[in-house]
Design a protein around this motif. Structure first.
Motif, short mmCIF file in Angstrom:
data_model
loop_
_atom_site.label_atom_id
_atom_site.label_comp_id
_atom_site.label_asym_id
_atom_site.label_seq_id
_atom_site.Cartn_x
_atom_site.Cartn_y
_atom_site.Cartn_z
N TYR B 37 0.88 -1.41 -0.01
CA TYR B 37 -0.06 0.22 0.02
C TYR B 37 0.61 1.03 -0.25
CZ TYR B 37 1.64 -0.94 4.35
OH TYR B 37 1.81 -1.55 6.03
N ILE B 38 -0.06 1.80 -0.30
CA ILE B 38 1.30 3.47 -0.26
C ILE B 38 2.01 3.87 1.24
CG2 ILE B 38 0.72 6.04 -0.16
CD1 ILE B 38 -1.39 5.67 -2.35
N CYS B 39 3.25 3.92 0.81
CA CYS B 39 4.20 4.71 1.90
C CYS B 39 4.52 3.24 3.02
CB CYS B 39 3.27 5.44 3.15
SG CYS B 39 3.20 6.70 2.54
N GLY B 44 7.32 5.26 4.95
CA GLY B 44 6.31 4.78 5.62
C GLY B 44 7.00 4.66 6.87
N TYR B 79 -3.41 20.34 0.46
CA TYR B 79 -3.43 19.04 1.77
C TYR B 79 -2.50 19.51 2.84
CZ TYR B 79 -3.80 14.37 3.49
OH TYR B 79 -4.21 13.14 4.37
N PHE B 152 3.64 10.77 5.66
CA PHE B 152 2.39 9.66 5.01
C PHE B 152 1.45 11.40 3.94
CE2 PHE B 152 2.68 7.26 9.23
CZ PHE B 152 3.61 6.50 8.78
N TYR B 156 0.71 11.21 0.33
CA TYR B 156 -1.23 11.17 0.66
C TYR B 156 -1.86 11.73 -0.68
CZ TYR B 156 -2.50 6.09 2.86
OH TYR B 156 -2.47 5.27 3.34
N ARG B 160 -3.04 11.64 -3.45
CA ARG B 160 -4.46 12.40 -3.89
C ARG B 160 -4.52 12.91 -5.72
NH1 ARG B 160 -8.23 15.97 -0.65
NH2 ARG B 160 -7.09 17.65 -1.87
N GLU B 256 3.27 16.62 16.56
CA GLU B 256 2.13 15.96 17.72
C GLU B 256 2.95 16.42 19.22
OE1 GLU B 256 2.85 13.93 14.76
OE2 GLU B 256 0.72 14.76 13.56
#
Lengths: 88, 380
Positions: B37-39, B44, B79, B152, B156, B160, B256
């Motif tokens: 899958y992506i990353c 990732g 984004y 990520f 994405y 996208r 974060e």
């Protein structure tokens, strides 16, 4: 609003949006996109719930969706694990 | 799945997705094939850093031009990619490193990077949690426009945007073979069908070597397992990425609030092993405590592994090969994320036969026939 991941404040709506709009079909992708299960509890409560939502939305079986876990099993303090005997 | 495309990109990491976007933007009919899958691969699992302080001009220029793109990328792709420019602080441990640092800084400044050499006191001013003594640092270099972004979100965002422009990204689609006819790529064979194409881009990261074998190209790349860890999120303590070439350590505080970092594992291996090791955890925790003593009191949540796709000179392999239409986009040796925006732009220019913003001939595989200059500023 139904909270699925309490550590990262992720709702059922967030997960459904990630599946429908971003084409996520694995737990790994949901983690990447939403930080689902990446908080303090490491997904102990939410990953199974998210797996059920994924199964419902994608038609996959729960066995196919099972999460992978990364060590350590519980959070460990840097100072505790990085301690060298001769420096005590 | 489509059975025809102008360009088939193998690998939906940051480079594959960014290239898909750049090509779709130029009106090309693009397909990205991804085994997982992506990353899934290195993107990732990476340290998310964006560094312009390199020892070779090729890497420094690719990184500088990429930062210029990163700075407007959230807006361009619509984004938020989570870009933070808190700088990179690179520890200098001895006179020999100081000599190399002076050389690097001179080259970096000549291309317009605001890098400077700072004293141990200035290290503490930039990041008060650092202990220059524990770091064994006599000085450091600092570039305030370096930083990090969320790998990520960035990937994405590119994926996208590429899809909106018509690109197709097929997940869980494994390339089984690439058919070559009269020295030209003709068709890609997957587990889900075949795609006729003019161009195949090998952006498969640590698996690029296996893809190249399908067209008879033998690559010198080695998959090297790397480990990383992340802590619980805490109040913001510092803004810069901290790295050391001597100790191999890197760490930063992400958006974060979590501390993310890595260091060469005492059990580092070549090959596709994915088991995280306890020795890495112990070593990294020990070194974090030396570099930033207050961090001793916070908890590690997770550790994982990923692969560097390492070339003999730690420079990427980009561009055309002796098989017409087979384009290399790999060998990033641990810094594929930070240079992806510019690499994607250049390869899109190459495929669309536009004038390239900077030459990439020196990054083709041909260079391994002669004497190579190794990139010295490698970490992790």
């Amino acid at each position: 609003m139904k909270i699925v991941c309490r550590c990262e404040d992720i709702t059922e709506e967030d997960i459904i949006k990630a599946i429908e709009e971003y084409g996520c079909s694995t737990l790994a992708e949901l983690k990447q996109l939403l930080r689902l299960g990446m908080g303090h509890c490491q997904g102990r409560t939410c990953l199974i719930l998210a797996a059920k939502i994924l199964a419902r939305k994608t038609g996959k079986s729960l066995e196919e969706i099972m999460p992978s876990f990364r060590p350590p099993i519980i959070p460990v303090e840097i100072g505790l694990i990085g301690e060298k005997k001769d420096e005590r | 799945m489509k059975d025809r495309a102008e360009v088939v990109i193998i690998g939906a990491g940051i480079n594959g997705c960014a290239l898909a976007y750049e090509l779709a933007k130029r009106g090309k009919d693009v397909v990205v094939l991804e085994k997982h899958y992506i990353c899934y691969g290195a993107t990732g699992r990476c340290g998310a850093g964006i560094r312009q302080q390199w020892a070779t001009k090729e890497n420094a220029l690719l990184a500088k031009k990429s930062v210029e793109i990163f700075e407007r990328l959230s807006e361009e792709l619509g984004y938020d990619i989570g870009l933070r420019q808190g700088g990179y602080l690179i520890a200098i441990h001895d006179e020999e490193e100081m000599r190399q640092a002076k050389k690097n800084v001179e080259m970096q400044r000549s291309i317009g990077l605001p890098v400077k050499i700072i004293s141990p006191d200035e290290i503490k001013e930039i990041a008060p949690i650092l202990d220059p003594e524990g770091m064994e640092a006599i000085a450091a270099t600092f570039c305030p426009t370096d930083g990090h972004a969320n790998p990520f979100k960035t990937t994405y965002a590119y994926a996208r945007a590429a899809k909106k422009l018509g690109a197709k990204i097929y997940k869980f689609t494994e390339v089984k073979d690439i058919k070559v006819k009269d020295g030209k790529v003709e068709e890609v064979v997957t587990n889900r069908g075949k795609i006729k194409t003019k161009y195949v881009v090998n952006a498969a990261g640590a698996w690029s070597k296996e893809i190249a074998k399908m067209v008879g190209i033998n690559m010198p790349n080695k998959p090297v397992r790397k480990e990383a860890l992340v802590t619980e999120p805490i109040e913001r303590l510092f803004d810069c990425m901290v790295i050391s070439f001597k100790h191999g350590i890197y760490f930063s505080q992400q958006e974060e609030g979590q501390i993310l970092g890595g260091i060469p594992s005492p059990e580092e291996k070549i090959g596709y092993y994915t088991e995280p090791t306890f020795s890495f955890l112990k070593h990294m925790a020990y070194m974090l405590g030396k570099y930033a003593p207050p961090l001793k009191h916070i908890n590690i949540l997770r550790q994982w592994t990923g692969f560097y796709d390492v070339t003999p000179d730690a420079l990427p392999i980009l561009g055309e090969t002796n098989i017409e239409g087979f384009i290399q986009c790999n060998g990033f040796s641990g810094h594929g994320f930070m240079i992806a925006p510019m690499v994607a732009k250049l390869l899109a220019q190459l495929i669309c036969q536009e004038k390239l913003d900077m030459p990439i001939d020196r990054l083709s595989m041909e260079r391994f026939k002669g004497k190579i200059t190794k990139e010295k500023a490698v970490v992790g």
